[in-house]
Scaffold this motif. Structure first.
Motif, mmCIF file in Angstrom:
data_model
loop_
_atom_site.group_PDB
_atom_site.id
_atom_site.type_symbol
_atom_site.label_atom_id
_atom_site.label_comp_id
_atom_site.label_asym_id
_atom_site.label_seq_id
_atom_site.Cartn_x
_atom_site.Cartn_y
_atom_site.Cartn_z
ATOM 1 N N LEU A 51 19.861 23.381 9.378
ATOM 2 C CA LEU A 51 20.611 24.359 10.177
ATOM 3 C C LEU A 51 19.708 25.485 10.671
ATOM 4 N N ALA A 52 18.786 25.929 9.813
ATOM 5 C CA ALA A 52 17.846 26.966 10.254
ATOM 6 C C ALA A 52 16.966 26.458 11.388
ATOM 7 N N PHE A 53 16.479 25.226 11.271
ATOM 8 C CA PHE A 53 15.646 24.655 12.325
ATOM 9 C C PHE A 53 16.445 24.481 13.620
ATOM 10 N N ILE A 54 17.691 24.045 13.516
ATOM 11 C CA ILE A 54 18.533 23.852 14.704
ATOM 12 C C ILE A 54 18.716 25.163 15.450
ATOM 13 N N TRP A 55 19.015 26.235 14.729
ATOM 14 C CA TRP A 55 19.275 27.502 15.415
ATOM 15 C C TRP A 55 18.002 28.115 15.979
ATOM 16 N N ILE A 56 16.862 27.895 15.327
ATOM 17 C CA ILE A 56 15.610 28.389 15.892
ATOM 18 C C ILE A 56 15.302 27.669 17.209
ATOM 19 N N VAL A 57 15.432 26.349 17.199
ATOM 20 C CA VAL A 57 15.195 25.576 18.423
ATOM 21 C C VAL A 57 16.208 25.947 19.495
ATOM 22 N N SER A 58 17.468 26.109 19.097
ATOM 23 C CA SER A 58 18.522 26.425 20.070
ATOM 24 C C SER A 58 18.323 27.784 20.723
ATOM 25 N N MET A 59 17.721 28.717 20.017
ATOM 26 C CA MET A 59 17.492 30.042 20.592
ATOM 27 C C MET A 59 16.202 30.117 21.401
ATOM 28 N N MET A 60 15.267 29.231 21.115
ATOM 29 C CA MET A 60 14.000 29.270 21.842
ATOM 30 C C MET A 60 14.087 28.554 23.186
ATOM 31 N N PHE A 61 14.782 27.427 23.253
ATOM 32 C CA PHE A 61 14.825 26.659 24.500
ATOM 33 C C PHE A 61 15.432 27.446 25.664
ATOM 34 N N MET A 72 20.056 20.663 4.047
ATOM 35 C CA MET A 72 21.019 21.101 5.052
ATOM 36 C C MET A 72 20.743 22.535 5.491
ATOM 37 N N HIS A 73 20.363 23.387 4.555
ATOM 38 C CA HIS A 73 19.983 24.757 4.926
ATOM 39 C C HIS A 73 18.771 24.735 5.863
ATOM 40 N N GLY A 74 17.798 23.915 5.517
ATOM 41 C CA GLY A 74 16.621 23.822 6.379
ATOM 42 C C GLY A 74 16.945 23.252 7.742
ATOM 43 N N LEU A 77 23.075 19.481 18.511
ATOM 44 C CA LEU A 77 22.131 19.115 17.453
ATOM 45 C C LEU A 77 22.816 19.007 16.091
ATOM 46 N N VAL A 78 23.839 19.824 15.830
ATOM 47 C CA VAL A 78 24.564 19.719 14.564
ATOM 48 C C VAL A 78 25.267 18.373 14.466
ATOM 49 N N LEU A 79 25.874 17.924 15.551
ATOM 50 C CA LEU A 79 26.507 16.605 15.534
ATOM 51 C C LEU A 79 25.475 15.500 15.322
ATOM 52 N N ALA A 80 24.287 15.682 15.866
ATOM 53 C CA ALA A 80 23.235 14.685 15.642
ATOM 54 C C ALA A 80 22.800 14.674 14.181
ATOM 55 N N VAL A 81 22.776 15.841 13.533
ATOM 56 C CA VAL A 81 22.362 15.915 12.135
ATOM 57 C C VAL A 81 23.408 15.292 11.204
ATOM 58 N N THR A 82 24.682 15.242 11.621
ATOM 59 C CA THR A 82 25.697 14.613 10.777
ATOM 60 C C THR A 82 25.402 13.140 10.521
ATOM 61 N N THR A 83 24.580 12.515 11.346
ATOM 62 C CA THR A 83 24.202 11.129 11.089
ATOM 63 C C THR A 83 23.367 10.999 9.817
ATOM 64 N N ARG A 84 22.752 12.080 9.387
ATOM 65 C CA ARG A 84 21.931 12.085 8.168
ATOM 66 C C ARG A 84 22.760 12.452 6.946
ATOM 67 N N ALA A 85 23.918 13.066 7.141
ATOM 68 C CA ALA A 85 24.716 13.577 6.029
ATOM 69 C C ALA A 85 25.501 12.464 5.354
#
Length: 391
Positions: A157-167, A153-155, A127-135
């Motif tokens: 990364l926080a959303f990515i890690w929340i989703v990554s820990m829930m799935f 970017m803070h938001g 997901l971080v690599l996918a977000v680099t398309t926005r950077a």
């Protein structure tokens, strides 16, 4: 012949309330001394080399941000390097110990959380690599501070890690210790009552966290690279950064495909994959975390220049330790030799220039001379005669 297959461990046939059976934290009950020694050595080598590479990348990015040369892409790549470092330092050693011991010896807490934590990090990487398309690739303004980072970017990364820990939560719920003779093994056993829902979940989970982000990222950077090369007014820097991100996304997709493939294969209840394929997929997962810093150091100009700077700084500091006065003036550091040679030569010339004249003026400084002792009385006489003639 040195690997135990799932059929040899007939746990699923004896446990009628379990819809599938899988090892957690690495394949256990392996047979053969060669497997017991080779796999841990390979994993330790990958961990050491990958950890050093990711630490260097993080050091280079931190130095760039302190010098006002950071960007949004660099911040996300630093997050990616941190995730790879965590995988190599916390997840891979668990597999190395498991393959060496051939049973589970790390306790129930690690058994319950190891696969969940590893999956969280792997999903976060994608997901971080996918977000680099926005950077943005441009440097951040120096007025905003050396460690500037946008709020979005803070938001993100926080959303990515929340989703990554829930799935991957089911990886933690279904993991448990099972006795096997005098030893114990760590396995994942999904009950039959949850099989219908979990079969649907294990179709959505890899698709949403791996297939779609990787395809989107590859497609975006392929199109962006084509646009930068053919239509951008100054495409050189932008196309290089885009090519680096495209290579990172492609390497991640190819090297994680076996792991996600075997994971989904087992969870959907098809015939069990070969144990060798499962082990190969796990090794590729850790090799992917070690390959990312290699791609950045060889293809990303800013990282490569930062690595050269760190190397010269380290060698110069070591030379200063050996020669307490200054770094040795070598041929490679010609600028430093020239810069030091000019002031040294000037100072030496000043020391050699007319010492008697310097003594003469020093002796005459702040000295009161009487009229009778004036060494040049004719000058005074000429001045007096000139004044009288003027009158």
């Amino acid at each position: 012949k040195h690997l135990v297959s799932f059929a040899d461990c007939d746990f699923s046939s004896t446990l009628t309330n379990v819809s599938f059976f899988d090892f957690v934290g690495g394949v256990q009950l392996l047979q053969g001394e060669d497997t017991r020694t080779v796999l841990p050595v390979i994993l330790i080598g990958i961990c050491v080399s990958g950890a050093v590479g990711n630490l260097l990348v993080l050091l280079i990015f931190l130095r760039d941000f302190r010098n006002g040369k950071g960007s949004e892409v660099k911040a996300l790549l630093a997050s990616l390097a941190s995730t790879d470092l965590v995988i190599l330092l916390l997840c891979a050693p668990v597999r190395a110990v498991t393959y060496y011991k051939q049973t589970w010896t790390l306790g129930s807490f690690v058994c319950s959380t190891t696969d969940w934590f590893q999956h969280s990090c792997v999903v976060a990487k994608t997901l971080v690599l996918a977000v680099t398309t926005r950077a943005k690739h441009t440097l951040v303004p120096s007025a905003t501070g050396p460690l500037y980072c946008p709020t979005w970017m803070h938001g993100a990364l926080a959303f990515i890690w929340i989703v990554s820990m829930m799935f991957p939560i089911p990886q933690m719920l279904f993991a448990s210790l099972v006795p096997h003779g005098r030893d114990t093994i760590c396995v994942s056993e999904m009950p039959v009552c949850a099989s219908v829902f979990m079969r649907l979940f294990y179709k959505i989970y890899p698709t949403a966290t791996f297939v779609v982000p990787v395809i989107f990222t590859l497609a975006y950077y392929t199109k962006a690279l084509h646009t930068a090369v053919n239509h951008a007014p100054s495409p050189q820097h932008q196309s290089k950064v885009t090519l680096v991100l495209l290579c990172l996304s492609g390497a991640l997709g190819l090297m994680l495909l076996p792991e996600w493939g075997t994971f989904t294969w087992i969870r959907l209840g098809y015939n069990k994959p070969p144990v060798g394929l499962i082990i190969f997929a796990q090794v590729l997962l850790y090799a992917c975390s070690s390959l990312s810093p290699v791609i950045l150091m060889t293809m990303y100009d800013d990282v490569r220049q930062g690595l050269v700077t760190i190397w010269f700084s380290a060698t110069c500091r070591g030379s200063k330790h050996l020669h307490s006065n200054k770094c040795p003036q070598t041929e490679e550091n010609g600028a430093e030799v020239g810069a030091n040679a000019v002031p040294n030569a000037v100072s030496k010339e000043m020391e050699k220039t007319f010492p008697d004249v310097e003594h003469f003026w020093t002796g005459r400084r702040n000295t009161h001379v009487e009229e009778s002792q004036d060494p040049v009385p004719w000058e005074r006489e000429e001045k007096i005669s000139g004044v009288k003639a003027g009158q």
